[in-house]
Design a protein around this motif. Structure first.
Motif, PDB file in Angstrom:
ATOM      1  N   SER A  35    -117.370   9.339  36.445  1.00  0.00           N
ATOM      2  CA  SER A  35    -117.059   8.854  35.092  1.00  0.00           C
ATOM      3  C   SER A  35    -116.583   9.975  34.180  1.00  0.00           C
ATOM      4  CB  SER A  35    -118.283   8.177  34.472  1.00  0.00           C
ATOM      5  OG  SER A  35    -118.569   6.985  35.157  1.00  0.00           O
ATOM      6  N   SER A  36    -117.226  11.135  34.279  1.00  0.00           N
ATOM      7  CA  SER A  36    -116.803  12.252  33.428  1.00  0.00           C
ATOM      8  C   SER A  36    -115.450  12.787  33.865  1.00  0.00           C
ATOM      9  CB  SER A  36    -117.858  13.353  33.383  1.00  0.00           C
ATOM     10  OG  SER A  36    -118.072  13.898  34.656  1.00  0.00           O
ATOM     11  N   GLY A  65    -121.028   5.321  33.923  1.00  0.00           N
ATOM     12  CA  GLY A  65    -120.075   5.534  32.838  1.00  0.00           C
ATOM     13  C   GLY A  65    -120.122   4.497  31.737  1.00  0.00           C
ATOM     14  N   TYR A  80    -118.421   1.711  31.714  1.00  0.00           N
ATOM     15  CA  TYR A  80    -117.097   1.131  31.521  1.00  0.00           C
ATOM     16  C   TYR A  80    -117.034  -0.302  32.021  1.00  0.00           C
ATOM     17  CZ  TYR A  80    -115.799   5.978  30.779  1.00  0.00           C
ATOM     18  OH  TYR A  80    -115.731   7.257  30.302  1.00  0.00           O
ATOM     19  N   LEU A 115    -118.655   3.775  37.875  1.00  0.00           N
ATOM     20  CA  LEU A 115    -117.992   3.646  36.572  1.00  0.00           C
ATOM     21  C   LEU A 115    -118.707   2.691  35.626  1.00  0.00           C
ATOM     22  CD1 LEU A 115    -114.257   3.629  37.724  1.00  0.00           C
ATOM     23  CD2 LEU A 115    -115.501   5.507  36.620  1.00  0.00           C
TER      24      LEU A 115
END
Length: 131
Positions: free
Chosen positions: A117-118, A29, A31, A25
């Motif tokens: 992440s998606s 991602g 994040y 993540l």
């Protein structure tokens, strides 16, 4: 909320899965992720983190994911935050049960770190929070 998913809280008792999820993540991602090793730890610290989304393991000692979910919904600042489960127990009836209590979705374990992440973003976008 500004319509972007930025901060994810993750509650998982397994250290290896916690580390892999955090890596996926954050590194893939992009994040900001707070990880908690137990439900009680999450309940004590999550409000200060102010997550945009919460991910919960289902099977944990002491307090399982659905109980943590229910207790998080008692916290005014966290109640409106979308919550999803990550679980190895991904039979249709189990997933339907988690959705029935209010989860925005379920991600099956084992998961692909490259697409996690998606998957999380897709679940978050399916809520009104992405408006």
């Amino acid at each position: 909320m500004d319509g972007q998913l930025k901060r994810i809280a993750y509650v998982e008792d397994d250290a290896d899965i916690r580390e892999l999820t955090e890596l996926a993540l954050t590194q893939i991602g992009g994040y900001d992720v707070a990880v908690y090793a137990s439900g009680p730890e999450a309940l004590a610290r999550i409000t200060a983190f102010q997550p945009d989304m919460v991910l919960l393991d289902v099977m944990m000692p002491e307090m399982d994911g659905p109980e943590v979910f229910e207790r998080l919904n008692r916290i005014d600042a966290i109640r409106p935050v979308p919550k999803a489960f990550m679980t190895a127990k991904a039979r249709r009836d189990e997933i339907e049960g988690l959705i029935a209590i209010g989860a925005v979705g379920v991600i099956a374990k084992p998961f692909d770190p490259m697409t996690l992440s998606s998957q999380v973003l897709d679940l978050w976008k399916s809520t009104a929070h992405a408006a």
